[in-house]
Enzyme design. Sequence first.
Site, PDB file in Angstrom:
ATOM      1  N   ARG A  57       0.256  -1.096  -0.310  1.00 39.69           N
ATOM      2  CA  ARG A  57      -0.468  -0.049   0.272  1.00 39.69           C
ATOM      3  C   ARG A  57       0.963   1.016   0.191  1.00 39.69           C
ATOM      4  NH1 ARG A  57      -2.276  -3.773  -0.939  1.00 39.69           N
ATOM      5  NH2 ARG A  57      -2.089  -2.708  -2.606  1.00 39.69           N
ATOM      6  N   ASN A  88      -8.410   8.132   5.432  1.00 36.96           N
ATOM      7  CA  ASN A  88      -7.396   7.565   4.299  1.00 36.96           C
ATOM      8  C   ASN A  88      -6.052   7.606   5.296  1.00 36.96           C
ATOM      9  OD1 ASN A  88      -9.482   7.215   2.778  1.00 36.96           O
ATOM     10  ND2 ASN A  88      -8.647   9.167   1.600  1.00 36.96           N
ATOM     11  N   ASP A  90      -3.802   7.344   3.635  1.00 35.86           N
ATOM     12  CA  ASP A  90      -2.307   7.309   2.781  1.00 35.86           C
ATOM     13  C   ASP A  90      -2.002   9.145   3.086  1.00 35.86           C
ATOM     14  OD1 ASP A  90      -4.110   9.246   1.568  1.00 35.86           O
ATOM     15  OD2 ASP A  90      -5.146   7.923   0.059  1.00 35.86           O
ATOM     16  N   HIS A 105      -8.184   6.853  11.227  1.00 37.53           N
ATOM     17  CA  HIS A 105      -7.615   5.980  10.894  1.00 37.53           C
ATOM     18  C   HIS A 105      -6.096   5.789  10.945  1.00 37.53           C
ATOM     19  CE1 HIS A 105     -11.745   4.333  10.010  1.00 37.53           C
ATOM     20  NE2 HIS A 105     -11.441   5.351  11.181  1.00 37.53           N
ATOM     21  N   GLY A 171     -16.555  10.770  -0.531  1.00 35.82           N
ATOM     22  CA  GLY A 171     -15.874   9.518  -0.677  1.00 35.82           C
ATOM     23  C   GLY A 171     -15.687   8.583   0.751  1.00 35.82           C
TER      24      GLY A 171
HETATM   25  P1  NAD Z   1     -15.131   3.086   1.843  1.00 38.24           P
HETATM   26  O1  NAD Z   1     -13.916   2.440   0.379  1.00 38.24           O
HETATM   27  O2  NAD Z   1     -16.004   2.255   2.446  1.00 38.24           O
HETATM   28  O3  NAD Z   1     -16.453   3.573   0.447  1.00 38.24           O
HETATM   29  C1  NAD Z   1     -15.886   4.664  -0.560  1.00 38.24           C
HETATM   30  C2  NAD Z   1     -16.434   5.143  -0.449  1.00 38.24           C
HETATM   31  O4  NAD Z   1     -16.338   6.588  -1.914  1.00 38.24           O
HETATM   32  C3  NAD Z   1     -17.999   4.850  -1.501  1.00 38.24           C
HETATM   33  O5  NAD Z   1     -19.194   5.366  -1.331  1.00 38.24           O
HETATM   34  C4  NAD Z   1     -17.975   5.140  -2.567  1.00 38.24           C
HETATM   35  O6  NAD Z   1     -18.774   5.008  -3.569  1.00 38.24           O
HETATM   36  C5  NAD Z   1     -17.142   5.825  -2.897  1.00 38.24           C
HETATM   37  N1  NAD Z   1     -16.032   6.391  -4.505  1.00 38.24           N
HETATM   38  C6  NAD Z   1     -15.552   5.419  -5.165  1.00 38.24           C
HETATM   39  N2  NAD Z   1     -15.287   6.062  -6.010  1.00 38.24           N
HETATM   40  C7  NAD Z   1     -15.335   8.336  -6.053  1.00 38.24           C
HETATM   41  C8  NAD Z   1     -14.334   9.063  -6.102  1.00 38.24           C
HETATM   42  N3  NAD Z   1     -14.166   9.076  -7.301  1.00 38.24           N
HETATM   43  N4  NAD Z   1     -14.886  10.360  -5.466  1.00 38.24           N
HETATM   44  C9  NAD Z   1     -16.239  10.045  -4.730  1.00 38.24           C
HETATM   45  N5  NAD Z   1     -16.714   9.241  -4.004  1.00 38.24           N
HETATM   46  C10 NAD Z   1     -16.116   7.973  -4.546  1.00 38.24           C
HETATM   47  O7  NAD Z   1     -14.387   3.521   2.095  1.00 38.24           O
HETATM   48  P2  NAD Z   1     -14.443   4.655   2.898  1.00 38.24           P
HETATM   49  O8  NAD Z   1     -15.557   5.228   3.802  1.00 38.24           O
HETATM   50  O9  NAD Z   1     -12.741   5.431   3.630  1.00 38.24           O
HETATM   51  O10 NAD Z   1     -14.199   3.157   4.371  1.00 38.24           O
HETATM   52  C11 NAD Z   1     -12.557   2.577   4.020  1.00 38.24           C
HETATM   53  C12 NAD Z   1     -11.826   1.461   5.236  1.00 38.24           C
HETATM   54  O11 NAD Z   1     -10.882   1.363   4.328  1.00 38.24           O
HETATM   55  C13 NAD Z   1     -11.244   3.485   5.552  1.00 38.24           C
HETATM   56  O12 NAD Z   1     -10.796   3.022   7.073  1.00 38.24           O
HETATM   57  C14 NAD Z   1      -9.921   3.380   5.119  1.00 38.24           C
HETATM   58  O13 NAD Z   1      -9.079   3.526   6.513  1.00 38.24           O
HETATM   59  C15 NAD Z   1      -9.286   1.678   4.466  1.00 38.24           C
HETATM   60  N6  NAD Z   1      -8.671   2.401   3.079  1.00 38.24           N
HETATM   61  C16 NAD Z   1      -8.190   3.758   2.891  1.00 38.24           C
HETATM   62  C17 NAD Z   1      -7.723   4.036   1.620  1.00 38.24           C
HETATM   63  C18 NAD Z   1      -6.400   4.562   1.038  1.00 38.24           C
HETATM   64  O14 NAD Z   1      -6.000   5.413   2.816  1.00 38.24           O
HETATM   65  N7  NAD Z   1      -6.578   6.005   0.108  1.00 38.24           N
HETATM   66  C19 NAD Z   1      -7.990   3.055   0.207  1.00 38.24           C
HETATM   67  C20 NAD Z   1      -9.422   2.083   0.852  1.00 38.24           C
HETATM   68  C21 NAD Z   1      -8.941   1.659   2.155  1.00 38.24           C
END
Ligand code: NAD
Length: 229
Positions: A57, A88, A90, A105, A171
């Site tokens: 990651r 997130n 990241d 988180h 998001g």
């Molecule tokens: P989630 O995956 O549960 O939900 C993601 C949401 O983003 C969905 O509702 C989806 O419809 C929406 N989405 C998708 N593409 C989008 C876009 N281009 N613009 C706006 N919205 C968009 O994510 P969550 O609610 O953050 O929970 C997931 C957990 O997993 C978090 O606690 C996090 O720590 C972890 N996670 C983090 C990352 C990261 O750091 N980038 C990535 C994946 C998971």
Amino acid sequence: MKKKLVVLTGAGISQESGIPTFRDADGLWEGYDVMDVASPEGWARDPEMVLDFYNQRRKQVLAVNPNPGHDIIAGLEDHFDVTVITQNIDDLHERAGSSNILHLHGSIFESRSHSDPDRIYKVGGEELNWGDNDEFGNQLRPNVVWFGEMVPLMEVATQEVEKAEVFIVVGTSLAVYPAAGLVEYVADAVPKYVVDPNIPGIRKTPNLHLVSKKASIGLKIVKEAILDS
Ligand code: NAD
């Protein structure tokens, strides 16, 4: 004086940078069962696999850049007193220039002692490996809050949300608690915007605006609306 704007973000804000979200992939995180890679039980079963997952990651995040959604949030500091509360792990909000970020988180760029959550370190390179110990000989793990663990920043995040004069959610599926419960602390009179192509379930409250778009487009619309108000 600038108005206080609180932005709650989730994995969707980083999707347009090329980082997959997690619910969009049937509850798997990059092909892994989340309970294997994001729980104390998974860590106890196979810590090397967990370390390797977060090493991947970290490399993935280092290979991409913030997208216009992150940039718009950073740019809002010209007009508002902005606090970003992100789920997130990241660092794309930091790299876009946001200056006040709560990582609810945790962060993959930090490690913490397996035995003491308060001993937190920077991850120097790209990898954190089995045998990387703190100065007391305790194995280091990613400083990421796993399912079933306390969220140390929850109280300060709640206080920020209570002070919000404008509130944006972007998001996040609002499926992970206690983070999802933060929306309940926003005062009724406060304008609230939800940006997500799949609007998450959210209690109907006064001044709620749903923007069913990706972050980059939806945040542009929200920015125009809040600057005009
Ligand atoms: P989630 O995956 O549960 O939900 C993601 C949401 O983003 C969905 O509702 C989806 O419809 C929406 N989405 C998708 N593409 C989008 C876009 N281009 N613009 C706006 N919205 C968009 O994510 P969550 O609610 O953050 O929970 C997931 C957990 O997993 C978090 O606690 C996090 O720590 C972890 N996670 C983090 C990352 C990261 O750091 N980038 C990535 C994946 C998971």
